[in-house]
Design an enzyme around this catalytic site. Structure first.
Site, mmCIF file in Angstrom:
data_model
loop_
_atom_site.group_PDB
_atom_site.id
_atom_site.type_symbol
_atom_site.label_atom_id
_atom_site.label_comp_id
_atom_site.label_asym_id
_atom_site.label_seq_id
_atom_site.Cartn_x
_atom_site.Cartn_y
_atom_site.Cartn_z
ATOM 1 C CG ASP A 47 -1.634 1.345 1.374
ATOM 2 O OD1 ASP A 47 -2.531 1.585 0.542
ATOM 3 O OD2 ASP A 47 -1.301 2.133 2.284
ATOM 4 C CE1 TYR B 67 0.341 7.548 3.727
ATOM 5 C CE2 TYR B 67 0.838 5.486 2.647
ATOM 6 C CZ TYR B 67 0.011 6.243 3.435
ATOM 7 O OH TYR B 67 -1.146 5.701 3.929
ATOM 8 C CE LYS C 31 -3.884 4.810 1.332
ATOM 9 N NZ LYS C 31 -2.459 4.545 1.432
#
Ligand SMILES: NC(=O)c1ccc[n+]([C@@H]2O[C@H](COP(=O)([O-])OP(=O)(O)OC[C@H]3O[C@@H](n4cnc5c(N)ncnc54)[C@H](OP(=O)(O)O)[C@@H]3O)[C@@H](O)[C@H]2O)c1
Length: 337
Positions: free
Chosen positions: A54, A59, A85
């Site tokens: 993921d 990030y 995402k």
């Protein structure tokens, strides 16, 4: 359960390993991880059979996607499941002009929230470029919770349920993603999203763990009813369930408050009676819920990763869970392994 076994990911047709690899740490959260360690952790996870990874644009301002893509690019793409995402667009900027906290020395991009239809499509395309991969299997709408957005949350939620939802539905219709969902730190937001739209999955961070199970109130039962899969991220509550209640332990990405330290100490006392490492219980508890196919812990070193993989299959006597319930340290209605 073995970390490399295969579990159905809700109704999506995907199968994941119950042990997933969370890539927030390789975005250099709080402190830096070097390139070699980042790659070594992903290769170790791969060699031990982990096949779910993921990541997110957020990030490390793109760094986590770059590193994840770098390490997975030459694997057979059908052999692993990848989630990322949408919700933030990254724009190139000079390092001196970037506000990095909580990331350190991360990607050379500023981040801009965007949950519109066009913004979602752009975010998705940009992720593919950074990853240098031809597809993302699972796509979550990121951070539409009060924890992240404060007073703006109701408005942001509405934008996401409109623009981002429509864009992700279109990507799914075209076969470019297999499952679409919401990735947040609050189960209430996941519940509201599932009542509004027919999401396939959720990434719920820190809100269904050995320390807290309020997601059992109505969110997890609704997921079971609708066949929605829940990935649990932050299942160590950002650290304390891995380290125990030692000085400096982290809860919700900040120093743990005294009431949390106290509860963890009580859980640790039961662990000691049964000779069960606290993190083994934390890891195995989460995936015992039928709506939770996979757990994702963040790790900072290859040693932490190896330890977590060992803890995942560490034997735990069934009476252990009963004692936690008797002592009021685990909800009565929580499924246990
Ligand atoms: N909104 C969202 O969608 C969302 C939010 C949060 C997380 N996530 C996902 O969930 C993943 C996991 O969450 P997380 O990394 O934030 O938190 P976490 O898994 O609860 O905690 C990770 C931290 O626990 C400590 N740790 C892990 N293994 C350890 C070990 N064997 N020994 C000692 N300490 C250990 C490390 O702390 P130190 O760094 O202090 O060593 C590590 O950084 C993320 O990487 C991300 O993929 C998603």
């Amino acid at each position: 359960m073995r970390p490399d076994s295969r579990v159905k990911f809700g109704r999506s047709g995907l199968e994941v390993t119950p042990f997933g690899f969370g890539t927030a740490p390789i975005g250099n959260i709080f402190r830096e991880i070097d390139e070699e360690t980042s790659d070594a952790m992903i290769q170790e996870a791969w060699n031990q059979g982990v096949r779910y990874y993921d990541t997110a644009p957020m990030y490390g301002h793109g760094l986590s996607e770059l590193r994840t893509g770098h390490s997975l690019r030459w694997k057979n793409r059908d052999d692993f499941v990848l989630s990322s995402k949408v919700g933030r667009i990254l724009k190139p900027a000079r390092k001196e002009d970037i506000e990095y906290a909580p990331w350190t020395n991360a990607g050379r991009f500023t981040m801009h929230f965007d949950y519109s239809y066009d913004g979602t499509m752009r975010s998705f395309e940009d992720s593919l470029q950074r990853l240098n991969l031809e597809r993302i299997d699972i796509c979550f709408i990121h951070d539409i919770d009060v924890f992240t957005r404060g007073d703006e949350q109701p408005e942001v939620f509405e934008q996401a349920m409109d623009g981002a939802w429509k864009a992700l539905s279109k990507l799914k219709e075209e076969g470019l993603v297999k499952a679409i969902g919401v990735g947040v730190n609050e189960w209430e937001v996941c519940h509201a999203a599932l009542e509004r739209r027919d999401f396939d999955c959720f990434l719920l961070a820190g809100r269904y763990t050995l320390l807290e199970q309020d997601a059992l109130n109505k969110f997890l039962p609704l997921c079971e009813e609708r066949g929605a899969a829940v990935v649990v991220g932050g299942g160590f509550n950002s650290g304390i369930l891995a380290t125990g209640a030692k000085e400096g332990a982290k809860y919700n990405y900040a120093p743990a408050p005294e009431d949390i330290m106290d509860r963890v100490r009580k859980i640790e006392a039961v662990c000691a009676d049964f000779n069960v490492p606290l993190p083994a219980a934390a890891l195995q508890f989460v995936v015992a819920h039928p709506a939770v196919p996979t757990f994702m812990a963040g790790t900072r070193t290859v040693e932490q990763l190896k330890q977590n993989l060992d803890w995942f299959s560490h034997p735990i006597p069934s009476e252990f869970w009963g004692v936690l319930k008797e002592k009021g340290l685990l909800r009565e209605d929580a499924p246990t392994p």
